[in-house]
Design an enzyme around this catalytic site. Sequence first.
Site, mmCIF file in Angstrom:
data_model
loop_
_atom_site.group_PDB
_atom_site.id
_atom_site.type_symbol
_atom_site.label_atom_id
_atom_site.label_comp_id
_atom_site.label_asym_id
_atom_site.label_seq_id
_atom_site.Cartn_x
_atom_site.Cartn_y
_atom_site.Cartn_z
ATOM 1 N N LYS A 43 -1.993 -11.841 -25.125
ATOM 2 C CA LYS A 43 -1.664 -12.895 -24.162
ATOM 3 C C LYS A 43 -0.242 -13.399 -24.387
ATOM 4 C CE LYS A 43 -2.403 -17.103 -25.028
ATOM 5 N NZ LYS A 43 -2.862 -18.481 -25.324
ATOM 6 N N SER A 202 5.061 -25.263 -30.743
ATOM 7 C CA SER A 202 6.189 -24.333 -30.829
ATOM 8 C C SER A 202 6.603 -23.837 -29.452
ATOM 9 C CB SER A 202 5.826 -23.144 -31.719
ATOM 10 O OG SER A 202 4.802 -22.360 -31.120
ATOM 11 N N SER A 229 3.313 -23.155 -36.009
ATOM 12 C CA SER A 229 3.219 -21.809 -35.422
ATOM 13 C C SER A 229 4.586 -21.161 -35.262
ATOM 14 C CB SER A 229 2.500 -21.864 -34.063
ATOM 15 O OG SER A 229 1.200 -22.383 -34.191
ATOM 16 N N GLU A 350 -3.924 -20.759 -34.045
ATOM 17 C CA GLU A 350 -4.874 -20.244 -33.055
ATOM 18 C C GLU A 350 -6.034 -19.499 -33.712
ATOM 19 O OE1 GLU A 350 -2.728 -16.274 -31.406
ATOM 20 O OE2 GLU A 350 -1.480 -18.054 -31.668
ATOM 21 N N HIS A 380 -4.215 -28.851 -27.933
ATOM 22 C CA HIS A 380 -4.433 -27.558 -27.281
ATOM 23 C C HIS A 380 -5.353 -27.731 -26.067
ATOM 24 C CE1 HIS A 380 -2.676 -24.249 -29.949
ATOM 25 N NE2 HIS A 380 -2.139 -25.393 -30.333
ATOM 26 N N ARG A 384 -9.030 -29.433 -30.537
ATOM 27 C CA ARG A 384 -9.847 -28.446 -31.245
ATOM 28 C C ARG A 384 -10.384 -28.963 -32.566
ATOM 29 N NH1 ARG A 384 -6.470 -22.878 -29.961
ATOM 30 N NH2 ARG A 384 -7.285 -22.604 -27.838
ATOM 31 N N LYS A 450 -9.948 -16.695 -19.748
ATOM 32 C CA LYS A 450 -8.583 -17.196 -19.879
ATOM 33 C C LYS A 450 -7.690 -16.176 -20.573
ATOM 34 C CE LYS A 450 -6.132 -21.306 -21.531
ATOM 35 N NZ LYS A 450 -4.999 -20.689 -22.229
#
Length: 488
Positions: A43, A202, A229, A350, A380, A384, A450
């Site tokens: 992605k 980031s 990140s 992630e 996010h 999360r 997604k």
Amino acid sequence: MTDAPDAGGPGVPAALSAGSAEPWRAPVAVGALEAVVELPGSKSLSARALLLAALADVPTTLTGLLRSRDTELMLAALSVLGARFEDLDETGTRLRVTPAPLPLHVQAGPDGLGRIDVGLAGTVMRFVPALAALADAPVVFDGDEAARRRPMAPLLDALAALGAEVTHLGEPGFLPFRVGPGDGALLRAEGARVAVDGSASSQFVSALLLLGALLPGGLELTPTGPVPSLTHVAMTVATLRERGIAVDEPSPGAGDGERTWRVHPGRPRGGQVAIEPDLSNAGPFLAAALVAGGRVGVPHWPAATTQAGDAWRELLPRLGGKVTFTNGVLTARGTGRLTGIQADLSDVGELAPTVAALAALAGTQGHTSALTGIAHLRGHETDRLAALATQIRLLGGEAEESDDGLIIRPAPLHGAALRSYADHRMATFAALIGLGVEGVSLDDVECTSKTLPGFTDLWAAMLATAGEGGTGAGAGSRRGPATPGDGA
């Protein structure tokens, strides 16, 4: 900004994606796995490749492109800015991109405005507004309800400082907003310099780096604080360099607030671009071998990459598995016995939901796990950290948030009705938990589209290999003996 509390727990939004009508019952592993799972393109790399192709000097042919909700939103957004796309095969993974002219020509409506739906795609909501500052008309950006909770102020402030016209159409610093060229100062900028607070994402840094090459004198960019990140910033720099753009990176010893990137001017080079498989999406499949036992391999794994998912090589052994890499196949092996982990995930946030699932599944076998460096995950697709802590507690586990992460303590788990919160990573978290715990269901597994369309088919095909003695399954259904010479 904190999401409104609801019955799912503090900090977790009530809004769900328009996905599955009925709960999905997560299948339990019935035996050791022997699978090879072929995954679609990254992605993150797909988003960067599409954007640079849309700005290139000549047309580009992309191969291995991910086709998911996020990439479809990126295609639609770049079309509004004048790029054109042509599928070269029936899968859509080969695509010819005709770049937009500069200044970017907005496909505007009767009101003279372009309109872009970012959905819940972070790369669209952060990368594309920077380009709108170079367009010939203003562009309005909006997205899903959950997207309106994701921070945008640092990027919008930086664009305004560079001379773009930014208009807030709702709460300042969040969607919806309008970005336009103002008096065209950016297209005349010589030696542009800007600072940005990258501590929340980031993607703010990457967005400005991607913009910098199109400015007449390039761009000097200095983040004012820590940037999570950083692997994704490294990915952005690498993709720019691969397309012929020179980028000077900070000196190795530079601290927070002292790092400066310089992007030299020039249009990205077109031509042929191949996209690697998504190594972050590989995580739940590789982790399945640790939960169910047996082995799962992912082919076409790059020997060297900027993808955060390459960290699975180091993380999975620390969680109780073994990892080998032979002939382009990364293979994870497990026995069903898991351990806890102390891990700084600041550069690979992630991956945290999958790591959290394995830490929770360690149960009374493992020691207390501490996942740190991931405070930015609160901004996010959902918060999360709150979501993971809430779901683990619903399962009977012991989890709590820390200032910058999660603490997960050993505890036996039981079945529960879990929620995705419209977040694809929370959906794969539930699928992985369900391998080792009976009675787990999920309200919306379709939100995985997604980034990984057909997730449930891939998951089922992998699980169907239990007890087959060396057969594999995956996208494109590669079946046959597991790759020889991989340390079996």
